[in-house]
Design a protein around this motif. Structure first.
Motif, short mmCIF file in Angstrom:
data_model
loop_
_atom_site.label_atom_id
_atom_site.label_comp_id
_atom_site.label_asym_id
_atom_site.label_seq_id
_atom_site.Cartn_x
_atom_site.Cartn_y
_atom_site.Cartn_z
N ARG A 69 -1.27 34.57 -19.03
CA ARG A 69 -1.76 34.54 -17.65
C ARG A 69 -1.76 33.13 -17.05
N LEU A 70 -0.82 32.31 -17.49
CA LEU A 70 -0.72 30.97 -16.91
C LEU A 70 -0.24 31.06 -15.47
N LEU A 71 -0.76 30.17 -14.64
CA LEU A 71 -0.44 30.17 -13.22
C LEU A 71 0.77 29.29 -12.93
N LYS A 72 1.56 29.68 -11.95
CA LYS A 72 2.72 28.90 -11.53
C LYS A 72 2.43 28.24 -10.19
N GLU A 73 2.56 26.93 -10.15
CA GLU A 73 2.19 26.19 -8.93
C GLU A 73 3.07 26.59 -7.76
N GLU A 74 4.34 26.90 -8.03
CA GLU A 74 5.23 27.27 -6.93
C GLU A 74 4.82 28.57 -6.25
N GLU A 75 4.01 29.38 -6.93
CA GLU A 75 3.52 30.63 -6.33
C GLU A 75 2.25 30.44 -5.52
N ARG A 76 1.76 29.19 -5.44
CA ARG A 76 0.60 28.81 -4.64
C ARG A 76 -0.60 29.72 -4.92
N PRO A 77 -1.14 29.67 -6.11
CA PRO A 77 -2.28 30.54 -6.44
C PRO A 77 -3.50 30.22 -5.60
N SER A 78 -4.34 31.21 -5.43
CA SER A 78 -5.56 31.04 -4.65
C SER A 78 -6.71 30.59 -5.54
N GLY A 79 -7.81 30.23 -4.88
CA GLY A 79 -8.99 29.87 -5.63
C GLY A 79 -9.50 31.02 -6.47
N THR A 80 -9.36 32.24 -5.96
CA THR A 80 -9.79 33.42 -6.71
C THR A 80 -8.99 33.58 -8.00
N GLN A 81 -7.68 33.33 -7.92
CA GLN A 81 -6.85 33.43 -9.13
C GLN A 81 -7.24 32.38 -10.16
N LEU A 82 -7.58 31.19 -9.69
CA LEU A 82 -8.03 30.15 -10.62
C LEU A 82 -9.34 30.53 -11.28
N ILE A 83 -10.23 31.15 -10.51
CA ILE A 83 -11.51 31.59 -11.08
C ILE A 83 -11.27 32.67 -12.14
N GLU A 84 -10.32 33.57 -11.88
CA GLU A 84 -9.99 34.60 -12.87
C GLU A 84 -9.42 33.96 -14.14
N ALA A 85 -8.60 32.92 -13.96
CA ALA A 85 -8.02 32.24 -15.13
C ALA A 85 -9.08 31.51 -15.94
N THR A 86 -10.23 31.26 -15.31
CA THR A 86 -11.31 30.52 -15.97
C THR A 86 -12.37 31.44 -16.54
N ALA A 87 -12.16 32.74 -16.44
CA ALA A 87 -13.20 33.70 -16.85
C ALA A 87 -13.60 33.51 -18.31
N LEU B 164 -16.11 25.99 -9.61
CA LEU B 164 -15.71 27.35 -9.24
C LEU B 164 -16.21 27.71 -7.85
N GLU B 165 -17.40 27.25 -7.49
CA GLU B 165 -17.91 27.50 -6.14
C GLU B 165 -17.03 26.84 -5.08
N LEU B 166 -16.54 25.66 -5.38
CA LEU B 166 -15.67 24.96 -4.43
C LEU B 166 -14.29 25.61 -4.34
N LEU B 167 -13.85 26.22 -5.45
CA LEU B 167 -12.53 26.85 -5.44
C LEU B 167 -12.55 28.20 -4.73
N ALA B 168 -13.67 28.88 -4.76
CA ALA B 168 -13.75 30.27 -4.29
C ALA B 168 -13.17 30.48 -2.89
N PRO B 169 -13.49 29.67 -1.89
CA PRO B 169 -12.99 29.97 -0.54
C PRO B 169 -11.57 29.50 -0.25
N LEU B 170 -10.94 28.82 -1.19
CA LEU B 170 -9.64 28.21 -0.90
C LEU B 170 -8.52 29.25 -0.99
N PRO B 171 -7.68 29.38 0.06
CA PRO B 171 -6.58 30.36 0.01
C PRO B 171 -5.45 29.92 -0.91
N HIS B 172 -5.25 28.60 -1.03
CA HIS B 172 -4.20 28.08 -1.89
C HIS B 172 -4.72 26.81 -2.57
N VAL B 173 -4.38 26.66 -3.84
CA VAL B 173 -4.82 25.49 -4.60
C VAL B 173 -3.63 24.94 -5.37
N SER B 174 -3.33 23.68 -5.15
CA SER B 174 -2.29 23.02 -5.92
C SER B 174 -2.92 22.27 -7.10
#
Length: 889
Positions: free
Chosen positions: A342-360, A387-397
């Motif tokens: 479940r590694l994230l790809k930066e070129e797919e511009r993951p959201s803050g929610t996806q990062l939070i899921e990766a951190t579960a 995680l609180e700061l990431l939650a509202p972000l639509p895209h995270v690099s």
């Protein structure tokens, strides 16, 4: 009638001690932050603190609402949103802290006034924009000024003593002081000290030399009226203080390298594809790693076998974790998902929610660990904040994520050993000295600094001045800092300034404050000298402090006793450990045999002492990783060719094999910033594979097997009889030529390959001879075709004509094998007798003795009919034990 409450207030006193020689409950010493806190408490204005990272997130939401394609900050916001919001918020807070309410004066038509800059217009628009923005210290200043004029609550402050003249405070603070005076608080100023200190500049080459003399100076006095100023870490100074029986100062360096502070940044680097195996190894070996130790061992062993997470070694490690009764399939699946599937790809511009899921997994594991391990609770709180700061972000690099983490995790100052109770007063900067002392020692003087002001454009400063906001300039605050440092210097009779030419091996720039100190306080009587001459007169070098055994510096002295000379003694190259049949080799591979013949001490430490390198430090990288990767590519190509009865792969097949193996065997080359290196390596391996197969075909060699297992018993004659030792391993490439002879090729990735060509020329290529012996049946290896294939150079090195131009050799395989067996019998006999030898120091000692016979150890061994094998000191990790590395300590 109650006690009189006195507050001493200065611009730089936030870290200053309340009192030293005259402590009291009714007198406090405060700077801006602490004074604001005191007034807020008295006026009932206290509030929960909001971390700055949370405020940056809130301000970023405001900027996003204001953003349009033609907005002044649009380009910066698109490129680096977090840093843009952080920079603009800092400008906003600085303006607000000086009384700005968000208003601006528009330009008057028909004048040269260009009006407010785009920066100020952006800040003004952001002040009016909807969205929450938690108050900060800057907002507290404005609120205090308003409350001081309207609140009926008593302050309980009788006197305000200003450390420096009221006129030197910024304009907004002069208004606050005026409001306090209007409420009946007596305002006075601290008188400027009249005395001039005797200044001594101790200039040392390194911090170690400086620490030795600074500690000796402190140990030579009672220090009851001494101040020690620590403007940089004191770990070195503390060691010398301990040697002199003095208490430690305990000032640590600000560092992000505490284990708890590494956990979050390391993990968030691991959620991105491709996997960074070196960072993963660091994460697994952290003292407080959330990965259980047993599971971590399995994964580290897999990474040491294959530096990637998509190969067979990783799959076997996950299977081993799943089958381990103490771990189970649950943790195994969680680790595999987290670090592989479940590694994230930066070129797919993951959201803050996806990062939070990766951190579960980390969040749940860390929560459970923090419940029983108290030191992890701050780390858990920091993770929740991220995680609180990431939650509202639509895209995270990746860059956004690093910025957010850096704003939440600030480096901590943690000494190696804590401070101890001491008679002296410890300060962070001389400006904090508020009482008279006899002596002051300033450690780390070149690093001394005070808070500075933000640099505003002159046009912006003028625009803010038009609405009543007067910003202090960096020049004004620097002048105030110098003024107060000079005043503090006047509170001591002797000031010792410690300077070093270099720190941690790097040159240290001089502090210009020294010139101001000497110019203001060092006044030679009746002597007209330049400032440079006066500084030179005040400077003391360590070499000038000791005269006839009496050490003197700045009014203190002590008698020195010459220490007995202790000369370093190198370890003996030959060690007697006692005869022991258990020292006999139980099994040998080629590499183990080469180590045994090259250096019996290294072999004994590795094979009998069980001294091994941890898996975390043994992950393949550099040439070793590339060589293994190239082996795997050729092995996979051969599998496909053999199935189709072909001899040479196509370029497409080579590219497919490389692409398929990269994530498993060389994932380091897929990391960001590795493109140029990856292309170079891929091109080299592509050409190496093409030449390898085509040259074998043109030489009439049919490749039969890659990594062919070998096993044969080597019989060595010793005093106690014949010792049979199984020799096992695998030959890289085995084939057959047109005459039916077995062909052995060993693949090597080497920068130059010269040493391998030299082995072929001399006839000392023991590895090739060993493989032919193990595959054959005779007592000596057959003289059948063998070669080294130099992958990086795309060339064969061989004494046989099958692979191109042959290299004439000095010894044939029969002569080589006889010498190798004699060497093995000789060394094994020595080892069984309890004598192990560090080959390189032993050879050096023999050469130093000289004599009429052979000059070198290699010549001696050759003369007696044995094979000399060069010790692999370059790859040995025991150099400190045999004396080749270190200082014999």
């Amino acid at each position: 009638m109650g006690e009189t409450m006195i507050v001493e207030f200065g611009w730089f006193l936030d870290r200053a001690p309340w009192a030293y020689s005259r402590p009291g409950l009714n007198r406090v010493r405060v700077g801006r932050k602490n004074f604001i806190g005191l007034l807020q408490t008295r006026l009932g204005l206290t509030r929960p603190d909001t971390p700055n990272a949370g405020r940056v997130s809130q301000y970023l939401r405001r900027l996003e609402r204001l953003d349009t394609p033609d907005a002044w900050f649009h380009g910066s916001l698109q490129a680096d949103p977090w840093s843009t919001a952080q920079e603009l918020l800092a400008a906003r807070d600085d303006a607000v802290a000086n009384g700005w309410d968000g208003s601006l004066r528009e330009p008057v038509q028909g004048t040269d006034d260009a009006g407010p800059s785009p920066l100020l217009r952006t800040l003004a628009a952001a002040e009016r924009a909807p969205g929450e923005l938690a108050p900060s210290l800057a907002d507290d200043v404005v609120e205090l000024l308003a409350e001081l004029g309207s609140s009926p609550l008593p302050l309980g402050i009788d006197e305000l003593v200003l450390q420096h003249p009221e006129a030197t405070f910024p304009e907004i603070w002069r208004r606050i002081i005026g409001a306090l005076r209007a409420r009946g608080v007596r305002v006075s100023e601290t008188p400027r000290p009249a005395q001039s200190p005797e200044i001594t500049v101790l200039t040392a080459g390194t911090e170690w030399e400086a620490a030795e003399h600074a500690a000796r100076w402190l140990a030579a006095g009672t220090n009851n009226r001494t101040a020690v100023v620590c403007s940089e870490p004191t770990s070195v100074l503390d060691q010398y203080l301990t040697l002199h029986g003095q208490p430690r100062l305990g000032v640590g360096d600000r560092s992000p390298w505490r284990a708890q502070d590494q956990l979050i940044p390391l993990f968030f680097e691991l959620v991105w594809a491709p996997a960074n195996v070196h960072l993963l190894a660091e994460f697994l070996t952290l003292p407080d790693s959330p990965v259980r130790r047993a599971a971590g061992r399995h994964l580290l062993h897999a990474l040491a076998q294959e530096p990637g997470v998509h190969g067979a070694a990783w799959a076997e490690a996950i299977a081993a974790i799943s089958s381990d009764p103490s771990l189970g399939p649950g943790p195994a699946d969680a680790l595999d998902r987290t670090f592989r599937t479940r590694l994230l790809k930066e070129e797919e511009r993951p959201s803050g929610t996806q990062l939070i899921e990766a951190t579960a997994w980390l969040a749940s594991t860390l929560s459970a660990r923090a419940a029983v391990t108290e030191r992890l609770q701050p780390t858990l709180a920091q993770l929740k904040r991220v995680l609180e700061l990431l939650a509202p972000l639509p895209h995270v690099s990746r860059r956004d994520l690093r910025r957010i983490i850096a704003s939440v995790l600030t480096p901590h100052s943690e000494p190696v050993l804590p401070a101890e109770a001491a008679p002296w007063l410890r300060l962070n900067h001389l400006v904090e000295l508020g009482e008279d002392v006899e002596d002051a020692l300033w450690w780390g003087f070149p690093s001394a600094s005070t808070p500075s002001a933000r640099r505003w454009d002159a046009h912006d400063a003028d625009s803010l001045a038009k609405v009543g906001v007067h910003l202090p300039t960096p020049k004004e605050l620097t002048a105030l800092s110098v003024r107060e440092t000079l005043a503090a210097a006047g509170r001591c009779k002797r000031l010792i300034v410690v300077q070093t030419a270099q720190r941690n091996g790097e040159r240290v720039d001089a502090n210009p404050l020294l010139e101001a100190l000497v110019a203001a306080h060092d006044h030679p009587d009746g002597v007209s000298t330049t400032l440079a001459e006066r500084i030179a007169q005040a400077t003391r070098a360590p070499s000038s402090l000791n005269k006839y055994g009496m050490w003197r510096l700045a009014g203190r002295e002590t008698r020195l006793t010459r220490a007995a000379a202790v000369l370093p003694v190198p370890p003996e190259p030959a060690l007697e450990v006692g005869a022991n049949p258990a020292l006999a080799p139980e099994r040998l591979s080629f590499s183990q045999l080469e180590v045994l013949l090259g250096c019996s001490l290294r072999w004994a430490l590795e094979r009998k002492g069980r001294l091994t390198v941890p898996d975390a430090a043994d992950i393949p990288e550099g040439s070793r990783m590339i060589g293994t990767f190239a082996h795997r590519v050729i092995e996979r190509l051969h599998e496909g060719l053999r199935a189709e009865h072909r001899a040479v792969p196509t370029d497409a097949e080579i590219s497919a094999a490389i692409d398929g193996l990269l994530p498993a065997a060389a994932s380091e080359l897929l990391l960001p910033g590795q493109k140029a290196r990856r292309l170079t390596v891929v091109a080299a391996i592509t050409e190496a594979a093409r030449v390898f197969f085509s040259r074998l075909q043109s030489g009439g060699v049919a490749l039969q097997e890659m990594e062919k297992p070998i096993l044969r018993e080597l019989q060595l004659v010793t005093q106690d009889g014949v010792l049979a030792i199984p020799v096992s391993g695998s030959a890289d490439a085995v084939g057959i030529d047109s005459e039916g002879h077995t062909v052995v090729v060993d693949l090597k990735w080497s920068s130059g390959g010269g040493h391998l060509r030299e082995k072929v020329r001399k006839g000392t290529a023991l590895q090739l001879a060993l493989y032919q012996w193990a595959i054959g049946e005779g007592e000596a290896p057959a003289d059948h075709p063998t070669a080294y294939y130099l992958l990086k150079q795309h060339d064969f090195s061989s004494a046989h004509p099958h692979f191109g131009p042959r290299t004439p050799r000095a010894w044939g395989p029969d002569e080589l094998w006889q010498r190798a067996v004699r060497s093995a019998e000789h060394i094994v006999a020595q080892v069984l007798a309890g004598r192990v030898t560090a080959a390189k120091p032993y050879a050096d000692a023999l050469e130093e003795q000289g004599g009429d016979g052979p000059a070198t150890f290699e010549e001696i061994e050759t003369a007696v009919g044995r094979l000399y094998v060069e010790p692999g000191c370059r790859f040995c990790r025991f150099g400190a034990l045999c004396g080749l590395k270190g200082d014999y300590s």
